[in-house]
Design a protein around this motif. Structure first.
Motif, mmCIF file in Angstrom:
data_model
loop_
_atom_site.group_PDB
_atom_site.id
_atom_site.type_symbol
_atom_site.label_atom_id
_atom_site.label_comp_id
_atom_site.label_asym_id
_atom_site.label_seq_id
_atom_site.Cartn_x
_atom_site.Cartn_y
_atom_site.Cartn_z
ATOM 1 N N ARG A 134 -44.256 35.449 96.636
ATOM 2 C CA ARG A 134 -43.720 34.653 97.754
ATOM 3 C C ARG A 134 -44.455 33.315 97.901
ATOM 4 O O ARG A 134 -43.831 32.267 98.046
ATOM 5 N N LYS A 137 -43.481 31.190 95.082
ATOM 6 C CA LYS A 137 -42.018 31.143 94.883
ATOM 7 C C LYS A 137 -41.646 31.557 93.448
ATOM 8 O O LYS A 137 -40.751 30.947 92.826
ATOM 9 N N LYS A 152 -31.327 32.907 99.731
ATOM 10 C CA LYS A 152 -32.466 32.275 100.398
ATOM 11 C C LYS A 152 -33.714 33.129 100.194
ATOM 12 O O LYS A 152 -33.639 34.367 100.242
ATOM 13 N N ASP A 153 -34.862 32.466 100.058
ATOM 14 C CA ASP A 153 -36.112 33.214 99.881
ATOM 15 C C ASP A 153 -36.290 34.249 100.984
ATOM 16 O O ASP A 153 -36.698 35.383 100.744
ATOM 17 N N LYS A 154 -36.004 33.842 102.205
ATOM 18 C CA LYS A 154 -36.209 34.735 103.350
ATOM 19 C C LYS A 154 -35.422 36.046 103.143
ATOM 20 O O LYS A 154 -35.954 37.142 103.322
ATOM 21 N N ASP A 155 -34.164 35.903 102.719
ATOM 22 C CA ASP A 155 -33.322 37.093 102.506
ATOM 23 C C ASP A 155 -33.849 37.930 101.345
ATOM 24 O O ASP A 155 -33.884 39.158 101.414
ATOM 25 N N PHE A 157 -36.888 38.266 100.286
ATOM 26 C CA PHE A 157 -38.084 39.052 100.636
ATOM 27 C C PHE A 157 -37.815 40.083 101.731
ATOM 28 O O PHE A 157 -38.405 41.161 101.717
ATOM 29 N N GLU A 158 -36.897 39.774 102.639
ATOM 30 C CA GLU A 158 -36.515 40.782 103.648
ATOM 31 C C GLU A 158 -36.000 42.036 102.926
ATOM 32 O O GLU A 158 -36.301 43.154 103.307
ATOM 33 N N LYS A 220 -51.239 30.162 103.529
ATOM 34 C CA LYS A 220 -49.953 30.718 103.072
ATOM 35 C C LYS A 220 -50.086 32.214 102.787
ATOM 36 O O LYS A 220 -49.193 33.003 103.072
ATOM 37 N N LYS A 223 -50.289 34.204 106.009
ATOM 38 C CA LYS A 223 -48.956 34.336 106.596
ATOM 39 C C LYS A 223 -48.149 35.419 105.849
ATOM 40 O O LYS A 223 -47.480 36.245 106.461
ATOM 41 N N ASP A 227 -46.836 38.948 107.450
ATOM 42 C CA ASP A 227 -45.414 39.290 107.447
ATOM 43 C C ASP A 227 -45.161 40.602 106.700
ATOM 44 O O ASP A 227 -44.403 41.461 107.158
ATOM 45 N N HIS A 231 -43.779 44.112 108.385
ATOM 46 C CA HIS A 231 -42.498 44.693 107.953
ATOM 47 C C HIS A 231 -42.630 46.099 107.364
ATOM 48 O O HIS A 231 -41.626 46.774 107.164
#
Ligand code: AMP
Ligand code: MG
Length: 308
Positions: A134, A137, A152-155, A157-158, A220, A223, A227, A231
């Motif tokens: 992450r 990237k 999207k990166d967010k999606d 990794f979610e 980074k 963070k 996260d 999760h």
């Protein structure tokens, strides 16, 4: 109450890494007493590992995540030093090989899951796939279809968090337990330990100039860790976020976390059947001439034990 509790995250509260201590000051503990407790814990862990193996109904996965120089290697060496090497396997997860990269990210991990009764220790783990990947990237450069790496990166990794929770839950339901540990070291302590690696010839091999590049990405990584932990912390598979600036305190807390899991498993030596007990008696008669230890025999045994 064990000091461990305040470093345990089971998803019921939000982790704020910046507000958690990286040293023992706040806990006001006595170093001598902690060293003593750690030694006792090590003995108990070794005892329970024998039982775990004999029982064979649950497997244990201990995983360690941390920034460089947080003390992963030395923690492993110390806390598990009393454990029978036959009952434990250590796996270090490095940059994936070509073969590993050609598979799904849990492929190499699943092959390292222990048989029930055994312990696998993961030095780094599949969490790297939501940490280093992450932060750098790396997902964008994966050789995968656009429907996967085009999102999207967010999606991206979610979804990985969801898969990780699913994987851990799957193993939990298959009679495994996890001890997930993040060694929370301060930036200042990392600098000190890097300098030691540079200054001491026998530690040079542990340092690479790339470590400095990763250090620059500290915020980074913090963070990403925060996260990832938020999760994936659940009541069944909680995270332990342990202060890592003083190795003696870290080792104690790690030993507490491992001991807690083993005590919850509560492994038992298998009961033998009446038939097997009869056979033991028969063997005893052949060896010693009697079905039960005689007083004299008991006395000699006791004396021998004392000599040791
Ligand atoms: P070390 O533990 O210091 O020997 O370093 C191992 C390196 O492998 C670390 O820099 C990790 O971030 C890296 N690594 C482990 N897993 C992965 C992964 N899935 N993708 C990319 N890099 C990884
Ligand atoms: Mg390294």
């Amino acid at each position: 109450m064990s000091e461990l509790k305040k470093y345990t995250f089971d998803g019921s509260s939000k982790l704020k890494l910046a507000s958690l201590p990286t040293n023992s000051k706040k806990d006001g503990v006595d170093k001598e007493k902690i060293l003593e407790k750690t030694m006792k814990n090590q003995e108990k862990i070794a005892e329970l590992q024998e039982r775990l193996y004999a029982d064979g109904t649950e497997g244990l996965i201990i995983l360690l995540q941390a920034m460089d120089a947080a003390g992963k290697d030395s923690t492993i060496k110390h806390v598990l030093s009393g454990v029978n090497p036959q009952g434990i396997d250590v796996f270090s997860f490095k940059t994936p090989s070509a073969d590993e990269s050609a598979h799904d990210f849990l492929w190499r991990v699943h092959r390292s899951v222990p048989a029930r009764g055994k312990i696998s220790l993961f030095n780094r783990s599949y969490y790297e796939d939501v940490l280093v990947v992450r932060v750098h990237k790396l997902n964008r450069g994966y050789h995968m279809s656009d429907r996967v790496i085009g999102q999207k990166d967010k999606d991206f990794f979610e979804k990985r968090f969801k898969h990780i929770c699913g994987f851990e839950d799957y193993l939990y339901e298959n009679s495994y337990r996890f001890v997930k540990i993040f060694l929370n070291v301060s930036e200042e302590k990392q600098k000190e330990r890097f300098l030691e690696r540079i200054d001491k010839p026998d530690k040079n091999w542990k340092f690479s100039s790339n470590d400095l590049k990763e250090r620059e990405l500290w915020p980074k990584y913090q963070k990403a860790y925060e996260d990832a932990i938020n999760h994936t912390a659940t009541p069944e598979n909680p995270w332990y976020v342990l202060p890592a600036d003083q190795k003696w305190y870290t080792r104690y807390l790690v030993s507490e976390a491992i001991l807690k899991a083993l005590e919850e498993i509560d492994p038992q030596y298998p009961e033998i059947s009446d038939e097997e007990r009869e056979r033991l008696k028969e063997s005893r008669i052949i060896l010693a001439g009697s079905a039960e230890p005689e007083e004299k025999e008991e006395k000699e045994k006791k004396e021998k034990k004392e000599e040791k």
